[in-house]
Motif scaffolding. Structure first.
Motif, PDB file in Angstrom:
ATOM      1  N   LEU A 242       0.943  -1.147   0.000  1.00 57.64           N
ATOM      2  CA  LEU A 242      -0.124  -0.043   0.008  1.00 57.64           C
ATOM      3  C   LEU A 242       0.892   1.253   0.006  1.00 57.64           C
ATOM      4  N   HIS A 243       1.347   1.467   1.091  1.00 61.13           N
ATOM      5  CA  HIS A 243       2.668   2.462   1.066  1.00 61.13           C
ATOM      6  C   HIS A 243       2.213   3.898   1.277  1.00 61.13           C
ATOM      7  N   ALA A 244       0.989   4.240   0.914  1.00 60.32           N
ATOM      8  CA  ALA A 244       0.436   5.554   0.570  1.00 60.32           C
ATOM      9  C   ALA A 244      -1.190   5.633   0.936  1.00 60.32           C
ATOM     10  N   THR A 245      -1.611   6.531   1.662  1.00 65.52           N
ATOM     11  CA  THR A 245      -3.145   6.523   1.856  1.00 65.52           C
ATOM     12  C   THR A 245      -3.945   7.391   1.149  1.00 65.52           C
ATOM     13  N   HIS A 246      -3.258   8.373   0.132  1.00 65.52           N
ATOM     14  CA  HIS A 246      -3.795   8.970  -0.961  1.00 65.52           C
ATOM     15  C   HIS A 246      -3.259   8.798  -2.134  1.00 65.52           C
ATOM     16  N   LEU A 249       0.049  10.886  -3.477  1.00 65.09           N
ATOM     17  CA  LEU A 249       1.450  10.351  -2.925  1.00 65.09           C
ATOM     18  C   LEU A 249       1.539   8.881  -3.758  1.00 65.09           C
ATOM     19  N   ARG A 250       0.407   8.110  -3.561  1.00 65.57           N
ATOM     20  CA  ARG A 250       0.608   6.695  -4.237  1.00 65.57           C
ATOM     21  C   ARG A 250       0.763   6.839  -5.763  1.00 65.57           C
ATOM     22  N   ASN A 251       0.303   7.841  -6.532  1.00 69.17           N
ATOM     23  CA  ASN A 251       0.503   7.941  -7.716  1.00 69.17           C
ATOM     24  C   ASN A 251       2.148   8.130  -8.108  1.00 69.17           C
ATOM     25  N   GLU A 252       2.683   8.810  -7.025  1.00 67.26           N
ATOM     26  CA  GLU A 252       4.095   9.174  -7.106  1.00 67.26           C
ATOM     27  C   GLU A 252       4.995   7.958  -6.792  1.00 67.26           C
ATOM     28  N   LYS A 259      -2.879   3.916 -12.664  1.00 68.77           N
ATOM     29  CA  LYS A 259      -3.993   3.022 -13.569  1.00 68.77           C
ATOM     30  C   LYS A 259      -5.172   2.515 -12.603  1.00 68.77           C
ATOM     31  N   TYR A 260      -4.754   2.029 -11.513  1.00 66.60           N
ATOM     32  CA  TYR A 260      -5.703   1.437 -10.528  1.00 66.60           C
ATOM     33  C   TYR A 260      -5.602   2.411  -9.315  1.00 66.60           C
ATOM     34  N   ASP A 261      -6.497   3.236  -9.317  1.00 60.67           N
ATOM     35  CA  ASP A 261      -6.371   4.135  -8.035  1.00 60.67           C
ATOM     36  C   ASP A 261      -6.884   3.340  -6.704  1.00 60.67           C
ATOM     37  N   LEU A 262      -6.752   4.268  -5.778  1.00 54.95           N
ATOM     38  CA  LEU A 262      -7.065   3.568  -4.333  1.00 54.95           C
ATOM     39  C   LEU A 262      -8.412   2.891  -4.492  1.00 54.95           C
ATOM     40  N   LYS A 263      -9.494   3.779  -4.826  1.00 61.24           N
ATOM     41  CA  LYS A 263     -11.010   3.143  -4.947  1.00 61.24           C
ATOM     42  C   LYS A 263     -11.020   2.129  -5.817  1.00 61.24           C
TER      43      LYS A 263
END
Ligand code: SAH
Length: 387
Positions: A242-246, A249-252, A259-263
């Motif tokens: 996971l490494h990020a909650t938003h 930041l996760r995109n980076e 391509k596959y966002d958190l939702k």
């Protein structure tokens, strides 16, 4: 005049090297026996005998297969080999961690790491690809080009090699040293799902290597559409890097998030079969100083996981030469863990293992070429084309 170019000889030339049998799945062993001319029923029977000798007893010599007729043993020994792939490097850490670098073929080398005292007795971390296409910014394997997917047989051979070294054959169920398998080595297992699923079938086969599916964990950076399928096909445990909650930041730091966002990712996780108290999803969270380690992010993590049976693995960042991050301070990690713990989640801080032999999480990288920026762009495009 017309000339025909005969290319068949080249194919035959490579055919003359004996094929490896160790690590093959039962259906493939059967197909090999049929190719020898055995009828399907006999081939099925021989395949089962072979499976037991190779994956339960661990024999590396056809002569030991006493319930197979001598002529057939001779024929098998002519056409096949029970050798393992070549181990080009084997290192043992002061903490007992072991690392193997295995040459599957020239230019195709992958790493596996055994970590004692993890799971019931010890866990082997296997690679599913040589190199990786994902480019996670904190991961050393991400700086290496994808060489290729490993075959099911090559994945299983990593387990055989570890067993040869650790406990010998046949291993009894009481004093096993190797009880758990984690697909957390090099590569993205869900970009190689067919081979990973076939390997898991072989590893969990009760008449062979016999490690329970419940002790096999597959970790993904988030290939959302393949997540429910992984569960349906393998019955394995799921881990998410996971490494990020938003999303920002996760995109980076985990670029597949673009391509596959958190939702999308969490919809896929919720669709994983049989989730419950005895089958929880492991969320891996690498602690990067000043990047993702604030108390606010710990609270966001708790919110994000609402309703998902989960445990959280906090991984202190393991540096590698040229890595752009630092590991969070110990106090910061503890504060983060406390917030997550108070919300009712188990959140062990993973002690780094095998750092002295460069075997810790995210440090794996075989003989490799650093990716150029252009290569990274090409891979990103290829990733987007890959559904
Ligand atoms: N591609 C899959 C399988 C690799 S698992 C996945 O991403 O899940 C390897 C784990 O180690 C992942 O959780 C990864 O995020 C983590 N990791 C990578 N580099 C690391 C580093 N330098 N320090 C600590 N953990 C790292």
């Amino acid at each position: 005049m017309k000339y025909d170019l005969d290319l068949s000889r080249r194919v035959n030339a490579s055919d003359s090297t004996p094929k490896r049998l160790a690590g093959l799945s039962l259906p493939t062993l059967k197909a090999e026996m049929e190719a020898l001319g055995l009828d399907p029923k006999k081939a099925g029977m021989r395949a089962k005998q072979l499976r037991r000798w190779i994956h339960h007893a661990g024999v590396q010599d056809f002569a030991a297969m006493t319930d197979i007729a001598k002529d057939l043993r001779t024929e098998l020994a002519e056409k096949f080999t029970l050798d393992r792939p070549e181990i080009t490097e084997h290192k043992v850490s002061v903490d007992g961690t072991q690392k193997w670098l295995t040459k599957f073929q020239p230019g195709v080398e992958g790493e596996s790491v055994f970590i004692p005292d993890v799971g019931r007795a010890g866990a082997l971390c296997v690679s599913s690809q040589v190199g990786c296409t994902l480019n996670c910014t904190f991961c050393h394997t991400g700086t290496q080009k994808l060489v290729r997917n490993l075959t099911a047989q090559e994945i299983v051979n990593q387990v055989l090699i570890a067993r040869d070294e650790l406990e010998g054959w046949p291993s009894s169920s009481e004093d096993r040293k190797l009880t758990n398998i984690v697909f957390m080595g090099m590569g993205e297992p869900l970009y190689n799902l067919d081979n990973v699923a076939e390997a898991i079938d072989t590893i969990s086969d009760g008449d062979g290597i016999s490690l329970s599916r419940r002790r096999i964990t597959v970790s993904t950076a988030g290939v959302a559409p393949k997540i429910p399928e992984l569960g349906e096909r393998t019955g394995a445990m799921l881990a998410i890097s996971l490494h990020a909650t938003h999303d920002d930041l996760r995109n980076e730091i985990v670029p597949i998030n673009r391509k596959y966002d958190l939702k999308t990712l969490f919809e896929a996780i919720r669709a994983y079969p049989d989730l419950g108290n005895s089958k929880r999803v492991t969320f891996e969270y690498v602690m990067l100083k000043g990047v993702n380690d604030s108390p606010a992010e710990a609270r966001d993590l708790v919110k994000l996981l609402k309703g998902v049976p989960a445990k959280i693995n906090l991984i202190p960042f393991n540096p590698w030469p040229g890595s752009p991050y630092e590991c969070s301070d110990w106090e910061t990690i503890e504060t983060f863990a406390e917030i997550v713990n108070r919300a009712g989640y188990a959140s062990p801080i993973r002690t780094p293992r095998g750092r002295d032999i460069f075997a810790a999480c995210g440090q794996l990288r075989s003989e490799s070429v650093k990716k150029s920026a252009a290569e990274k762009r090409r891979e990103a495009l290829a990733n987007e084309a890959q559904a």
